[in-house]
Design an enzyme around this catalytic site. Structure first.
Site, PDB file in Angstrom:
ATOM      1  N   LYS A  28      78.108  38.440  85.546  1.00  0.00           N
ATOM      2  CA  LYS A  28      77.206  38.485  84.391  1.00  0.00           C
ATOM      3  C   LYS A  28      76.502  37.139  84.236  1.00  0.00           C
ATOM      4  O   LYS A  28      77.156  36.093  84.186  1.00  0.00           O
ATOM      5  CB  LYS A  28      77.984  38.788  83.112  1.00  0.00           C
ATOM      6  CG  LYS A  28      77.094  38.811  81.874  1.00  0.00           C
ATOM      7  CD  LYS A  28      77.829  39.360  80.664  1.00  0.00           C
ATOM      8  CE  LYS A  28      78.538  38.319  79.849  1.00  0.00           C
ATOM      9  NZ  LYS A  28      77.661  37.517  78.987  1.00  0.00           N
ATOM     10  N   THR A  55      79.284  41.944  67.635  1.00  0.00           N
ATOM     11  CA  THR A  55      80.636  41.853  67.074  1.00  0.00           C
ATOM     12  C   THR A  55      80.775  40.669  66.108  1.00  0.00           C
ATOM     13  O   THR A  55      81.763  40.561  65.407  1.00  0.00           O
ATOM     14  CB  THR A  55      81.699  41.742  68.181  1.00  0.00           C
ATOM     15  OG1 THR A  55      81.296  40.712  69.084  1.00  0.00           O
ATOM     16  CG2 THR A  55      81.872  43.039  68.936  1.00  0.00           C
ATOM     17  N   HIS A  80      64.806  42.582  72.849  1.00  0.00           N
ATOM     18  CA  HIS A  80      64.428  43.223  71.581  1.00  0.00           C
ATOM     19  C   HIS A  80      62.999  42.782  71.303  1.00  0.00           C
ATOM     20  O   HIS A  80      62.764  41.687  70.792  1.00  0.00           O
ATOM     21  CB  HIS A  80      65.382  42.767  70.462  1.00  0.00           C
ATOM     22  CG  HIS A  80      65.094  43.405  69.138  1.00  0.00           C
ATOM     23  ND1 HIS A  80      65.730  43.040  67.987  1.00  0.00           N
ATOM     24  CD2 HIS A  80      64.236  44.388  68.789  1.00  0.00           C
ATOM     25  CE1 HIS A  80      65.271  43.769  66.973  1.00  0.00           C
ATOM     26  NE2 HIS A  80      64.353  44.598  67.449  1.00  0.00           N
ATOM     27  N   ASP A  81      62.045  43.641  71.670  1.00  0.00           N
ATOM     28  CA  ASP A  81      60.638  43.263  71.532  1.00  0.00           C
ATOM     29  C   ASP A  81      59.827  44.545  71.494  1.00  0.00           C
ATOM     30  O   ASP A  81      60.399  45.639  71.457  1.00  0.00           O
ATOM     31  CB  ASP A  81      60.238  42.349  72.718  1.00  0.00           C
ATOM     32  CG  ASP A  81      59.143  41.367  72.345  1.00  0.00           C
ATOM     33  OD1 ASP A  81      58.170  41.779  71.682  1.00  0.00           O
ATOM     34  OD2 ASP A  81      59.247  40.183  72.717  1.00  0.00           O
ATOM     35  N   ILE A  82      58.503  44.428  71.514  1.00  0.00           N
ATOM     36  CA  ILE A  82      57.692  45.651  71.514  1.00  0.00           C
ATOM     37  C   ILE A  82      57.918  46.385  72.843  1.00  0.00           C
ATOM     38  O   ILE A  82      58.264  45.765  73.859  1.00  0.00           O
ATOM     39  CB  ILE A  82      56.195  45.353  71.268  1.00  0.00           C
ATOM     40  CG1 ILE A  82      55.634  44.419  72.348  1.00  0.00           C
ATOM     41  CG2 ILE A  82      55.987  44.789  69.874  1.00  0.00           C
ATOM     42  CD1 ILE A  82      54.116  44.268  72.294  1.00  0.00           C
ATOM     43  N   ASP A 124      72.342  39.705  81.161  1.00  0.00           N
ATOM     44  CA  ASP A 124      72.638  39.975  79.751  1.00  0.00           C
ATOM     45  C   ASP A 124      71.720  39.148  78.859  1.00  0.00           C
ATOM     46  O   ASP A 124      72.127  38.119  78.320  1.00  0.00           O
ATOM     47  CB  ASP A 124      74.118  39.647  79.497  1.00  0.00           C
ATOM     48  CG  ASP A 124      74.555  40.007  78.084  1.00  0.00           C
ATOM     49  OD1 ASP A 124      73.867  40.813  77.430  1.00  0.00           O
ATOM     50  OD2 ASP A 124      75.588  39.479  77.639  1.00  0.00           O
ATOM     51  N   LEU A 125      70.474  39.608  78.716  1.00  0.00           N
ATOM     52  CA  LEU A 125      69.500  38.859  77.912  1.00  0.00           C
ATOM     53  C   LEU A 125      69.171  39.578  76.600  1.00  0.00           C
ATOM     54  O   LEU A 125      68.394  39.074  75.802  1.00  0.00           O
ATOM     55  CB  LEU A 125      68.218  38.603  78.730  1.00  0.00           C
ATOM     56  CG  LEU A 125      68.432  37.857  80.058  1.00  0.00           C
ATOM     57  CD1 LEU A 125      67.102  37.661  80.784  1.00  0.00           C
ATOM     58  CD2 LEU A 125      69.115  36.508  79.848  1.00  0.00           C
ATOM     59  N   LYS A 126      69.733  40.734  76.387  1.00  0.00           N
ATOM     60  CA  LYS A 126      69.617  41.479  75.119  1.00  0.00           C
ATOM     61  C   LYS A 126      68.179  41.532  74.609  1.00  0.00           C
ATOM     62  O   LYS A 126      67.853  41.019  73.541  1.00  0.00           O
ATOM     63  CB  LYS A 126      70.542  40.878  74.055  1.00  0.00           C
ATOM     64  CG  LYS A 126      72.010  40.942  74.443  1.00  0.00           C
ATOM     65  CD  LYS A 126      72.910  40.488  73.308  1.00  0.00           C
ATOM     66  CE  LYS A 126      74.364  40.526  73.690  1.00  0.00           C
ATOM     67  NZ  LYS A 126      74.766  39.522  74.705  1.00  0.00           N
ATOM     68  N   ARG A 141      86.458  33.216  80.740  1.00  0.00           N
ATOM     69  CA  ARG A 141      87.371  32.069  80.831  1.00  0.00           C
ATOM     70  C   ARG A 141      88.702  32.326  81.522  1.00  0.00           C
ATOM     71  O   ARG A 141      89.170  31.443  82.266  1.00  0.00           O
ATOM     72  CB  ARG A 141      87.591  31.477  79.432  1.00  0.00           C
ATOM     73  CG  ARG A 141      86.355  30.734  78.941  1.00  0.00           C
ATOM     74  CD  ARG A 141      86.345  30.545  77.459  1.00  0.00           C
ATOM     75  NE  ARG A 141      86.127  31.809  76.764  1.00  0.00           N
ATOM     76  CZ  ARG A 141      86.042  31.919  75.439  1.00  0.00           C
ATOM     77  NH1 ARG A 141      86.189  30.851  74.684  1.00  0.00           N
ATOM     78  NH2 ARG A 141      85.825  33.093  74.896  1.00  0.00           N
TER      79      ARG A 141
HETATM   80  O1  C5P Z   1      85.362  33.904  78.340  1.00  0.00           O
HETATM   81  P1  C5P Z   1      85.350  35.320  77.809  1.00  0.00           P
HETATM   82  O2  C5P Z   1      86.192  36.273  78.645  1.00  0.00           O
HETATM   83  O3  C5P Z   1      85.632  35.401  76.338  1.00  0.00           O
HETATM   84  O4  C5P Z   1      83.827  35.763  78.044  1.00  0.00           O
HETATM   85  C1  C5P Z   1      83.352  36.997  77.604  1.00  0.00           C
HETATM   86  C2  C5P Z   1      81.875  37.114  77.869  1.00  0.00           C
HETATM   87  O5  C5P Z   1      81.384  38.264  77.208  1.00  0.00           O
HETATM   88  C3  C5P Z   1      81.033  35.949  77.352  1.00  0.00           C
HETATM   89  O6  C5P Z   1      79.919  35.791  78.246  1.00  0.00           O
HETATM   90  C4  C5P Z   1      80.573  36.410  75.993  1.00  0.00           C
HETATM   91  O7  C5P Z   1      79.356  35.863  75.593  1.00  0.00           O
HETATM   92  C5  C5P Z   1      80.416  37.912  76.227  1.00  0.00           C
HETATM   93  N1  C5P Z   1      80.554  38.730  75.011  1.00  0.00           N
HETATM   94  C6  C5P Z   1      81.691  38.719  74.213  1.00  0.00           C
HETATM   95  N2  C5P Z   1      81.780  39.499  73.100  1.00  0.00           N
HETATM   96  C7  C5P Z   1      80.772  40.280  72.774  1.00  0.00           C
HETATM   97  C8  C5P Z   1      79.640  40.326  73.554  1.00  0.00           C
HETATM   98  C9  C5P Z   1      79.561  39.530  74.684  1.00  0.00           C
HETATM   99  O8  C5P Z   1      82.629  38.005  74.500  1.00  0.00           O
HETATM  100  N3  C5P Z   1      80.901  41.032  71.711  1.00  0.00           N
END
Ligand code: C5P
Length: 233
Positions: free
Chosen positions: A31, A118, A62-64, A58-60, A210
């Site tokens: 990702k 979230t 949200h635009d026209i 994963d750039l999410k 991580r």
């Molecule tokens: O290091 P970790 O396992 O927490 O990374 C989870 C990845 O998923 C990160 O890139 C984080 O930005 C993304 N993410 C998240 N929770 C969300 C949406 C995306 O942890 N609700």
């Protein structure tokens, strides 16, 4: 069989390539999010694709609709496999994203919708005019709305995936971050699930950052998570 996606939450292309090489064969999907893409641009996507890996961009968006359509087309040309949009962008925007992805055929990008971030709670929803609905209600409503407009799947928490996978059409993709191996530090993630739980509840793709990137042996950490994913405890 669910797939493991490693979140390449690093700051440079060099670090990204180094991590992908270090993790090696066990992981075939990465990702790339806003931080790395804003720093390094499409070159980092190309670098990961050149190593033979799939890319979740994963750039999410949200635009026209026209802008999102063209951005998805740009992702398709780069060979991106998964891309995210915000479901609150509306019907025409989601359809435009799905139509642009369809131009690339079966191998083209799949469009994932974000329902409710979230990080938002009920009072945050009220601030933006969503009154009388809990975040869980809103997630469910937006999940049906987005997939009904052509999104191929959803990004959702491991706490939501069980309810969603029971009510949405077979073949819907469920991408879940917030996964931690049993016994692992949770970091800033508040509601976590183990890899086995997430797969059992219907996740098709687990996003883990991580616990793999910061492990002393990232390849071994990835293999251990893949083993846990096959347990479906
Ligand atoms: O290091 P970790 O396992 O927490 O990374 C989870 C990845 O998923 C990160 O890139 C984080 O930005 C993304 N993410 C998240 N929770 C969300 C949406 C995306 O942890 N609700």
């Amino acid at each position: 069989m669910a797939e493991l996606i490693v979140a390449l939450d690093v700051q440079t292309r060099e670090e990204a390539v180094e991590k992908v090489k270090l993790i090696g064969d066990p992981v075939g999907f990465y990702k790339i999010g806003l931080e790395l893409f804003t720093a390094e641009g499409p070159d980092v996507v190309k670098a990961v694709k050149d190593l033979g890996k799939k890319v979740f961009l994963d750039l999410k968006f949200h635009d026209i609709p026209r802008t999102v359509e063209r951005a998805v087309r740009s992702g398709g040309k780069l060979g991106v496999d998964l891309m995210t949009i915000h479901s609150v962008g509306g019907k025409a925007m989601i359809r435009a994203a799905a139509d642009a992805a369809a131009e690339f055929g079966e191998a083209g990008p799949k469009i994932l919708a974000v329902t409710v971030l979230t990080s938002l709670d009920r009072s945050d929803l009220e601030d933006v005019g969503i009154i009388g609905r809990t975040p869980a209600d809103q997630v469910l409503a937006m999940a049906h709305f987005a997939t009904g407009c052509g999104a191929h799947g959803l990004v959702c928490s491991p706490m939501e995936v069980g309810a969603l996978s029971k009510t949405l059409a077979p073949g819907t993709l469920f991408i879940t971050p917030g996964v931690r191996p049993a016994g692992e530090a949770v970091g800033d993630q508040k509601r976590v699930a183990t890899p086995a739980d997430a797969v059992r509840d219907g996740s098709t793709h687990l996003v883990v950052g991580r616990p793999i990137l910061a492990a002393p042996d990232p390849a071994a950490a990835a293999r251990a998570i893949l083993d846990e994913m096959s347990l479906k405890a």
